[in-house]
Design a protein around this motif. Structure first.
Motif, short mmCIF file in Angstrom:
data_model
loop_
_atom_site.label_atom_id
_atom_site.label_comp_id
_atom_site.label_asym_id
_atom_site.label_seq_id
_atom_site.Cartn_x
_atom_site.Cartn_y
_atom_site.Cartn_z
N ASP A 109 0.79 -1.23 0.00
CA ASP A 109 0.00 0.00 0.00
C ASP A 109 0.83 1.28 0.00
OD1 ASP A 109 0.95 -0.20 2.56
OD2 ASP A 109 -1.01 -0.27 3.54
N ASN A 110 2.16 1.14 -0.14
CA ASN A 110 2.99 2.34 -0.25
C ASN A 110 4.34 1.97 -0.87
OD1 ASN A 110 5.06 1.91 2.04
ND2 ASN A 110 3.10 1.60 3.07
N GLU A 111 5.04 2.99 -1.37
CA GLU A 111 6.31 2.75 -2.06
C GLU A 111 7.39 2.22 -1.11
OE1 GLU A 111 7.64 6.11 -4.29
OE2 GLU A 111 5.85 6.17 -5.58
N GLU A 153 -0.13 5.40 -9.66
CA GLU A 153 1.27 5.74 -9.45
C GLU A 153 1.99 4.67 -8.63
OE1 GLU A 153 3.30 8.11 -10.73
OE2 GLU A 153 1.55 8.39 -12.05
N LEU A 154 1.32 4.11 -7.62
CA LEU A 154 1.96 3.06 -6.83
C LEU A 154 2.16 1.81 -7.68
CD1 LEU A 154 3.09 1.89 -4.25
CD2 LEU A 154 0.74 1.40 -3.49
N ALA A 155 1.16 1.47 -8.48
CA ALA A 155 1.29 0.31 -9.37
C ALA A 155 2.44 0.52 -10.34
CB ALA A 155 -0.01 0.07 -10.13
N LYS A 156 2.56 1.74 -10.85
CA LYS A 156 3.64 2.06 -11.79
C LYS A 156 5.00 1.91 -11.11
CE LYS A 156 3.14 5.70 -14.47
NZ LYS A 156 3.19 7.12 -14.98
N THR A 193 -8.57 -1.25 -14.89
CA THR A 193 -8.56 -0.78 -16.28
C THR A 193 -7.56 0.35 -16.45
OG1 THR A 193 -10.88 -1.42 -16.60
CG2 THR A 193 -9.98 0.23 -18.10
N GLU A 194 -7.54 1.28 -15.49
CA GLU A 194 -6.63 2.43 -15.59
C GLU A 194 -5.17 2.00 -15.48
OE1 GLU A 194 -7.41 5.86 -13.25
OE2 GLU A 194 -9.57 5.89 -13.69
N VAL A 195 -4.88 1.12 -14.52
CA VAL A 195 -3.51 0.65 -14.33
C VAL A 195 -3.02 -0.09 -15.57
CG1 VAL A 195 -2.06 -0.99 -13.05
CG2 VAL A 195 -3.58 0.55 -11.80
N CYS A 196 -3.85 -0.98 -16.09
CA CYS A 196 -3.44 -1.77 -17.25
C CYS A 196 -3.23 -0.90 -18.48
CB CYS A 196 -4.46 -2.87 -17.53
SG CYS A 196 -4.44 -4.19 -16.28
N LYS A 197 -4.06 0.12 -18.61
CA LYS A 197 -3.91 1.05 -19.74
C LYS A 197 -2.60 1.82 -19.61
CE LYS A 197 -6.17 4.92 -22.12
NZ LYS A 197 -7.35 5.84 -22.12
#
Length: 245
Positions: A109-111, A153-156, A193-197
């Motif tokens: 849940d955090n970097e 942003e965290l997923a990235k 959807t947003e993360v995958c895009k």
């Protein structure tokens, strides 16, 4: 005899849940094999977990580092352990070192936590570790998870800056009373959807971990690929004392 009766109840409950998972998957138009059932065994004794294992189940989840560190070495190595919930950065090394068959951390849940996991995997020479980004879709302060606005942003960060981690999906916990659970689930699906895009990943290969004892069938019907079921299989949890994180 009483303990044996409890174990038999757990095995019977497991079979019932497996059937319900399969039926919910079919209602969602998917192959049941696309939905993973994690039996969450927190506060439950080794004997009860072993009984469920002997009935053929292999995926188990724990919420507390100390509990999984005590249980995992006493149970078969082919079990697939999931760590679910809030993980403190200072417990990462002991968790990864003590549970070689840890398959997934559901709760980045955090970097800072992502970075600690990444470094620990590297230092221990482990194979890349699958992780899910936990999103606080309900906005409740009592729940862990990144604010939805920071999810992408965290997923990235996990995907691009943590080479020893495998970004495998998103996870959330619905409202305790389940009144707004459908909205929580819809929100997680939207952020998938947003993360995958953003990252150029295929949605069908990106996990949605949502659904527990009270709402796992609904979660599956709304696209969940991973449900975490504890009390419906093992019975009510018993907390004899405050558990450590």
């Amino acid at each position: 005899m009483a303990a044996q009766a409890v174990e038999n109840v757990a095995v019977s409950a497991l079979r019932s849940v497996v059937l319900r998972v399969r039926q919910a998957a079919e209602r969602s138009g998917r192959n049941p094999g696309q939905v993973r059932l994690v039996a969450v065994s927190k506060t439950k004794p080794i004997s009860l977990i072993r009984q469920v294992y002997d009935a053929g189940h292999r995926r188990f989840g724990e919420n507390y580092v100390q509990e999984i560190l005590e249980k995992a070495p006493q149970l078969p190595e082919d079990m697939e352990w999931h760590f679910i919930g809030h993980l403190q950065s200072n417990k990462v090394k002991s968790l990864l070192a003590g549970v070689p068959n840890l398959a997934l951390v559901e709760g980045v849940d955090n970097e800072k936590l992502a970075n600690h996991l990444d470094q620990a995997v590297s230092n221990l020479g482990r194979n890349p570790l699958k992780v899910l980004v936990q999103v606080n879709t309900s906005g409740e302060e009592s729940k862990s998870g990144v604010d939805p606005s920071g999810c992408v942003e965290l997923a990235k960060h996990v995907k691009l800056q943590c080479p020893n981690l495998v970004l495998s999906g998103l996870m959330t916990i619905g409202m305790r009373d389940y009144t707004s659970t459908p909205e929580n689930f819809r929100m997680l699906s939207k952020y998938r959807t947003e993360v995958c895009k953003e990252l150029g990943m295929a949605e069908e290969n990106f996990e949605l971990s949502m659904g527990m004892s009270g709402d796992f069938e609904q979660a599956i019907e709304m696209g969940s690929t991973n449900v975490r079921v504890g009390s419906t299989i093992f019975g009510p949890r018993e907390y004899p004392k405050k558990q450590p994180n």
